[in-house]
Design an enzyme around this catalytic site. Structure first.
Site, PDB file in Angstrom:
ATOM      1  N   VAL A  34      21.899 -12.959  19.202  1.00  0.00           N
ATOM      2  CA  VAL A  34      21.688 -11.508  19.318  1.00  0.00           C
ATOM      3  C   VAL A  34      22.391 -10.961  20.566  1.00  0.00           C
ATOM      4  O   VAL A  34      22.910  -9.852  20.561  1.00  0.00           O
ATOM      5  CB  VAL A  34      20.163 -11.205  19.382  1.00  0.00           C
ATOM      6  CG1 VAL A  34      19.891  -9.767  19.786  1.00  0.00           C
ATOM      7  CG2 VAL A  34      19.502 -11.528  18.052  1.00  0.00           C
ATOM      8  N   ARG A  47      -7.744  -7.681  10.401  1.00  0.00           N
ATOM      9  CA  ARG A  47      -8.951  -8.045  11.160  1.00  0.00           C
ATOM     10  C   ARG A  47      -8.577  -8.933  12.332  1.00  0.00           C
ATOM     11  O   ARG A  47      -7.773  -9.865  12.171  1.00  0.00           O
ATOM     12  CB  ARG A  47      -9.926  -8.817  10.256  1.00  0.00           C
ATOM     13  CG  ARG A  47     -10.802  -7.911   9.408  1.00  0.00           C
ATOM     14  CD  ARG A  47     -11.893  -8.699   8.710  1.00  0.00           C
ATOM     15  NE  ARG A  47     -11.357  -9.770   7.883  1.00  0.00           N
ATOM     16  CZ  ARG A  47     -10.877  -9.594   6.652  1.00  0.00           C
ATOM     17  NH1 ARG A  47     -10.893  -8.394   6.098  1.00  0.00           N
ATOM     18  NH2 ARG A  47     -10.389 -10.606   5.960  1.00  0.00           N
ATOM     19  N   LYS A 107       8.783  -5.419  -1.490  1.00  0.00           N
ATOM     20  CA  LYS A 107       9.496  -5.001  -2.706  1.00  0.00           C
ATOM     21  C   LYS A 107       8.760  -3.903  -3.449  1.00  0.00           C
ATOM     22  O   LYS A 107       9.376  -3.028  -4.052  1.00  0.00           O
ATOM     23  CB  LYS A 107       9.709  -6.191  -3.631  1.00  0.00           C
ATOM     24  CG  LYS A 107       8.414  -6.871  -4.016  1.00  0.00           C
ATOM     25  CD  LYS A 107       8.546  -8.355  -4.049  1.00  0.00           C
ATOM     26  CE  LYS A 107       7.187  -8.994  -3.869  1.00  0.00           C
ATOM     27  NZ  LYS A 107       7.278 -10.416  -3.608  1.00  0.00           N
ATOM     28  N   GLY A 136      13.492 -13.923  -2.080  1.00  0.00           N
ATOM     29  CA  GLY A 136      13.157 -14.561  -0.792  1.00  0.00           C
ATOM     30  C   GLY A 136      14.330 -14.982   0.048  1.00  0.00           C
ATOM     31  O   GLY A 136      15.084 -14.154   0.549  1.00  0.00           O
ATOM     32  N   ILE A 138      17.136 -16.339  -0.632  1.00  0.00           N
ATOM     33  CA  ILE A 138      18.512 -16.295  -1.158  1.00  0.00           C
ATOM     34  C   ILE A 138      19.254 -15.086  -0.600  1.00  0.00           C
ATOM     35  O   ILE A 138      18.807 -13.952  -0.771  1.00  0.00           O
ATOM     36  CB  ILE A 138      18.531 -16.208  -2.704  1.00  0.00           C
ATOM     37  CG1 ILE A 138      17.674 -17.308  -3.323  1.00  0.00           C
ATOM     38  CG2 ILE A 138      19.950 -16.262  -3.227  1.00  0.00           C
ATOM     39  CD1 ILE A 138      17.519 -17.194  -4.838  1.00  0.00           C
ATOM     40  N   GLY A 189      -0.946 -23.958  -6.156  1.00  0.00           N
ATOM     41  CA  GLY A 189      -0.744 -22.932  -5.129  1.00  0.00           C
ATOM     42  C   GLY A 189       0.455 -22.041  -5.393  1.00  0.00           C
ATOM     43  O   GLY A 189       0.847 -21.261  -4.525  1.00  0.00           O
ATOM     44  N   GLU A 192      -0.967 -16.720  -7.461  1.00  0.00           N
ATOM     45  CA  GLU A 192      -1.995 -16.156  -6.596  1.00  0.00           C
ATOM     46  C   GLU A 192      -3.315 -16.071  -7.354  1.00  0.00           C
ATOM     47  O   GLU A 192      -3.340 -16.190  -8.583  1.00  0.00           O
ATOM     48  CB  GLU A 192      -1.564 -14.764  -6.149  1.00  0.00           C
ATOM     49  CG  GLU A 192      -0.299 -14.858  -5.323  1.00  0.00           C
ATOM     50  CD  GLU A 192       0.055 -13.557  -4.646  1.00  0.00           C
ATOM     51  OE1 GLU A 192      -0.853 -12.758  -4.372  1.00  0.00           O
ATOM     52  OE2 GLU A 192       1.250 -13.365  -4.406  1.00  0.00           O
ATOM     53  N   ASP A 203       6.113  -7.775 -10.520  1.00  0.00           N
ATOM     54  CA  ASP A 203       6.875  -8.258  -9.368  1.00  0.00           C
ATOM     55  C   ASP A 203       8.368  -8.315  -9.718  1.00  0.00           C
ATOM     56  O   ASP A 203       9.218  -7.836  -8.957  1.00  0.00           O
ATOM     57  CB  ASP A 203       6.350  -9.652  -8.974  1.00  0.00           C
ATOM     58  CG  ASP A 203       7.131 -10.273  -7.841  1.00  0.00           C
ATOM     59  OD1 ASP A 203       6.894  -9.902  -6.674  1.00  0.00           O
ATOM     60  OD2 ASP A 203       8.007 -11.129  -8.104  1.00  0.00           O
ATOM     61  N   LYS A 207      11.708  -6.041  -8.252  1.00  0.00           N
ATOM     62  CA  LYS A 207      12.955  -6.651  -7.765  1.00  0.00           C
ATOM     63  C   LYS A 207      14.149  -6.162  -8.595  1.00  0.00           C
ATOM     64  O   LYS A 207      15.232  -5.926  -8.056  1.00  0.00           O
ATOM     65  CB  LYS A 207      12.832  -8.170  -7.823  1.00  0.00           C
ATOM     66  CG  LYS A 207      11.799  -8.699  -6.816  1.00  0.00           C
ATOM     67  CD  LYS A 207      11.383 -10.122  -7.139  1.00  0.00           C
ATOM     68  CE  LYS A 207      10.426 -10.677  -6.093  1.00  0.00           C
ATOM     69  NZ  LYS A 207       9.823 -11.961  -6.508  1.00  0.00           N
TER      70      LYS A 207
HETATM   71  N1  LIG Z   1       4.548 -14.817   0.243  1.00  0.00           N
HETATM   72  C1  LIG Z   1       5.761 -14.826  -0.285  1.00  0.00           C
HETATM   73  O1  LIG Z   1       6.245 -15.853  -0.779  1.00  0.00           O
HETATM   74  C2  LIG Z   1       6.606 -13.586  -0.261  1.00  0.00           C
HETATM   75  C3  LIG Z   1       7.946 -13.652  -0.685  1.00  0.00           C
HETATM   76  C4  LIG Z   1       8.736 -12.491  -0.650  1.00  0.00           C
HETATM   77  C5  LIG Z   1       8.197 -11.310  -0.201  1.00  0.00           C
HETATM   78  N2  LIG Z   1       6.878 -11.279   0.181  1.00  0.00           N
HETATM   79  C6  LIG Z   1       6.355  -9.990   0.659  1.00  0.00           C
HETATM   80  O2  LIG Z   1       5.978 -10.119   2.020  1.00  0.00           O
HETATM   81  C7  LIG Z   1       4.873  -9.266   2.291  1.00  0.00           C
HETATM   82  C8  LIG Z   1       3.745 -10.097   2.896  1.00  0.00           C
HETATM   83  O3  LIG Z   1       3.371 -11.127   2.004  1.00  0.00           O
HETATM   84  P1  LIG Z   1       2.393 -12.315   2.460  1.00  0.00           P
HETATM   85  O4  LIG Z   1       2.446 -13.305   1.358  1.00  0.00           O
HETATM   86  O5  LIG Z   1       2.702 -12.756   3.837  1.00  0.00           O
HETATM   87  O6  LIG Z   1       0.975 -11.570   2.431  1.00  0.00           O
HETATM   88  P2  LIG Z   1      -0.404 -12.008   3.121  1.00  0.00           P
HETATM   89  O7  LIG Z   1      -1.481 -11.390   2.335  1.00  0.00           O
HETATM   90  O8  LIG Z   1      -0.414 -13.472   3.357  1.00  0.00           O
HETATM   91  O9  LIG Z   1      -0.343 -11.296   4.551  1.00  0.00           O
HETATM   92  C9  LIG Z   1      -0.534  -9.914   4.729  1.00  0.00           C
HETATM   93  C10 LIG Z   1      -0.841  -9.618   6.184  1.00  0.00           C
HETATM   94  O10 LIG Z   1      -0.977  -8.215   6.324  1.00  0.00           O
HETATM   95  C11 LIG Z   1      -2.110  -7.922   7.114  1.00  0.00           C
HETATM   96  N3  LIG Z   1      -2.633  -6.589   6.773  1.00  0.00           N
HETATM   97  C12 LIG Z   1      -3.154  -6.174   5.598  1.00  0.00           C
HETATM   98  N4  LIG Z   1      -3.543  -4.873   5.698  1.00  0.00           N
HETATM   99  C13 LIG Z   1      -3.267  -4.484   6.943  1.00  0.00           C
HETATM  100  C14 LIG Z   1      -3.452  -3.275   7.670  1.00  0.00           C
HETATM  101  N5  LIG Z   1      -3.981  -2.199   7.086  1.00  0.00           N
HETATM  102  N6  LIG Z   1      -3.069  -3.213   8.970  1.00  0.00           N
HETATM  103  C15 LIG Z   1      -2.507  -4.290   9.559  1.00  0.00           C
HETATM  104  N7  LIG Z   1      -2.292  -5.472   8.929  1.00  0.00           N
HETATM  105  C16 LIG Z   1      -2.688  -5.564   7.647  1.00  0.00           C
HETATM  106  C17 LIG Z   1      -3.095  -9.027   6.826  1.00  0.00           C
HETATM  107  O11 LIG Z   1      -4.026  -9.150   7.895  1.00  0.00           O
HETATM  108  C18 LIG Z   1      -2.134 -10.233   6.728  1.00  0.00           C
HETATM  109  O12 LIG Z   1      -1.884 -10.709   8.044  1.00  0.00           O
HETATM  110  C19 LIG Z   1       4.541  -8.577   0.968  1.00  0.00           C
HETATM  111  O13 LIG Z   1       5.233  -7.359   0.905  1.00  0.00           O
HETATM  112  C20 LIG Z   1       5.109  -9.535  -0.063  1.00  0.00           C
HETATM  113  O14 LIG Z   1       5.448  -8.899  -1.272  1.00  0.00           O
HETATM  114  C21 LIG Z   1       6.102 -12.373   0.176  1.00  0.00           C
HETATM  115  N1  LIG Z   2       4.922 -13.872  -6.316  1.00  0.00           N
HETATM  116  C1  LIG Z   2       6.328 -13.904  -6.086  1.00  0.00           C
HETATM  117  C2  LIG Z   2       6.575 -14.132  -4.621  1.00  0.00           C
HETATM  118  C3  LIG Z   2       7.945 -13.792  -4.169  1.00  0.00           C
HETATM  119  O1  LIG Z   2       8.217 -12.434  -4.265  1.00  0.00           O
HETATM  120  C4  LIG Z   2       6.949 -15.003  -6.942  1.00  0.00           C
HETATM  121  O2  LIG Z   2       6.237 -15.747  -7.618  1.00  0.00           O
HETATM  122  O3  LIG Z   2       8.165 -15.117  -6.977  1.00  0.00           O
HETATM  123 NA    NA Z   3      16.853 -12.440  -0.601  1.00  0.00          NA
END
Ligand SMILES: NC(=O)c1ccc[n+]([C@@H]2O[C@H](COP(=O)([O-])OP(=O)(O)OC[C@H]3O[C@@H](n4cnc5c(N)ncnc54)[C@H](O)[C@@H]3O)[C@@H](O)[C@H]2O)c1
Ligand SMILES: N[C@@H](CCO)C(=O)O
Ligand code: NA
Length: 449
Positions: A34, A47, A107, A136, A138, A189, A192, A203, A207
């Protein structure tokens, strides 16, 4: 030493915790890349006091006031990994209008109302990066947004949901039904607790909207995407596909071309489809993602890798953070939204597809002609027909709906036709007396015969 670039991290779940870990573990390299250290100004969570799986940061950084954190004067960039429409949209609009660049994996928000975020970015002179939002880890959005900007993309075909790909791959490998394969995905796992967004195709549709917007320089929202999930794909469907040298995948298909009136337009759909096992997307197994891009000059390109999971998704987030931080230091901006083409969206009925239809019919003279007549009436051309004896009926003398002696199975694959004509054909077939039941209707993509 150059002043650090200060980050507000919104969310510290699966993805957020990995972002924190990578920021820490790779700090010297990131600083070198950076040109200044990346420093966490605060982490917003829902929380306080939850065990964060040993996230290696000062507990004093955590706050439940995400908006307050975004507004702080000592925050340069905002990283959003919470998800959902509100309150995330409010935080990001606030950041962008104030000139703070945003990196997000959201997304759902981008597909529902990306325009509002892009407008706020333009207003505030800030960057909006979202590589993690589609497929993700990619690298896909940056190639669409930058590398391919001299070309004309004609079609994007992808497997962009890992959970459903895991389920369909398991159904193909073991002959399991949908519910059984979903249970396995949950146990391992992949799925969800509430798998609705994945298995019903929401979903993938989000995308698809993001990919189509970038590929065709047109704002496309989730509401523009025709969506069907995989909950109705049966073990029998998979067996029919295999019998034809195919498998079934949940595909997102975005294409541009003339509509029935000759107007250049965009079609975006997500649905299960049969593809031949020789197609490059057929061998994408497990929870992997892959996206096949066709462009006028580049030809065919394929992007493959992990579309989900904490670390792979965080890899994409970190790449965006480095880009946004460099631009911040240099006082420059990434390429902004390109939606100049503003192509109209073609309705699903006008999408040109092919169908594979498996019918249980009475096995007597004239049946084939009657069935063929229905296709002809809707101007749908039949490519292949196979007839097999229906599985043995019950013992002589049995009555009721199970008594099916003398039936045949007709497997028909059509040539390409407008989806509305194909759907109307199936509807009319359903009403024919000689058709006992329609065992399976699947769209066919990618050269399958
Ligand atoms: N998990 C994956 O594989 C994956 C892949 C691609 C994109 N994403 C995207 O990434 C994002 C996060 O996904 P994740 O799997 O980490 O979710 P997660 O549920 O594990 O984490 C969400 C986080 O947001 C926080 N949160 C919720 N409401 C809140 C609020 N009002 N104020 C402050 N913090 C708050 C929660 O405390 C938690 O820390 C989503 O948009 C998801 O679509 C996830
Ligand atoms: N639930 C999504 C996570 C990544 O966006 C999947 O199964 O691909
Ligand atoms: Na990507």
């Amino acid at each position: 030493m150059t002043k650090p670039v200060r980050l507000a991290l919104l969310g510290c779940g699966t993805v957020g915790a990995e972002v924190v870990r990578l920021l820490r573990e790779q700090a010297p390299d990131l600083t070198a890349r950076v040109g200044a250290p990346l420093e966490l100004a605060g982490i917003a969570v829902r929380r306080l006091g939850r065990d964060r799986g040993g996230v290696p940061v000062d507990p004093a950084l955590f706050t439940t006031d995400a908006l307050g954190l975004v507004k702080r004067d000592d925050v340069d960039l905002v990283i959003e990994v919470v998800g959902g429409i509100e309150p995330a949209r409010g935080w990001l609009v606030e950041a962008l209008r104030a000139g703070k660049s945003v990196v997000t994996a959201n997304k759902a928000l981008l597909a529902e109302d990306g325009g509002t975020l892009h407008d706020a970015a333009a207003e505030g002179g800030a960057d909006l990066y979202y590589e993690a939002a589609v497929a993700g880890a990619i690298p896909l959005l940056r190639p669409l947004r930058e590398s391919l900007h001299g070309d004309t993309i004609t079609r994007v075909t992808g497997i962009v949901n890992g959970t459903t790909n895991f389920i369909l791959s398991a159904m193909d490998a073991t002959g399991a039904g949908f519910t059984e394969a979903l249970d396995e995905a949950t146990e391992l796992g992949y799925a969800e607790a509430d798998p609705t967004a994945d298995v019903e195709g929401f979903d993938a549709a989000a995308k698809a909207a993001i990919l189509a917007s970038l590929a065709f320089h047109t704002r496309v929202t989730a509401a523009d995407v025709h969506r069907e999930g995989i909950t109705e794909v049966t073990a029998a469907d998979m067996a029919s596909a295999k019998a034809m040298g195919c498998t079934i995948k949940l595909l997102c298909i975005a294409s541009r071309g003339p509509d029935s009136a000759g107007t250049e337009s965009v079609s975006v759909r997500v649905h299960p489809a049969m593809i031949p096992v020789s197609h490059p997307l057929a061998s994408v197994g497990d929870a992997f993602n892959a996206v096949f891009v066709e462009a006028a000059a580049a030809g065919e390109l394929m992007f493959y890798g992990r579309g989900a999971g904490g670390a792979p998704t965080a890899s994409a987030v970190l790449g965006d953070i480095v880009g946004a931080a460099r631009n911040h230091l240099a006082g420059v901006r990434a390429p902004s939204e390109s939606a100049y083409a503003a192509l109209p969206i073609r309705p699903m009925g006008e999408a040109v597809t092919r169908y594979h239809i498996s019918l249980d019919v009475a096995d007597r003279p004239g049946v084939l002609a009657a069935v063929a007549g229905v296709f002809a009436r809707h101007d749908v051309s039949i490519a292949t027909v196979r007839q097999a004896a229906a599985p043995a009926g019950p013992a002589d003398g049995a009555t009721g709906p199970a008594a099916r002696g003398g039936d045949a199975i007709l497997v028909i694959v059509t040539h390409a036709a407008p989806d509305a004509a194909l759907a109307a054909t199936v509807e009319e077939l359903r009403r024919l007396d000689i058709v006992r039941s329609i065992a399976s209707v699947l769209r066919v993509e990618g050269g399958a015969r």
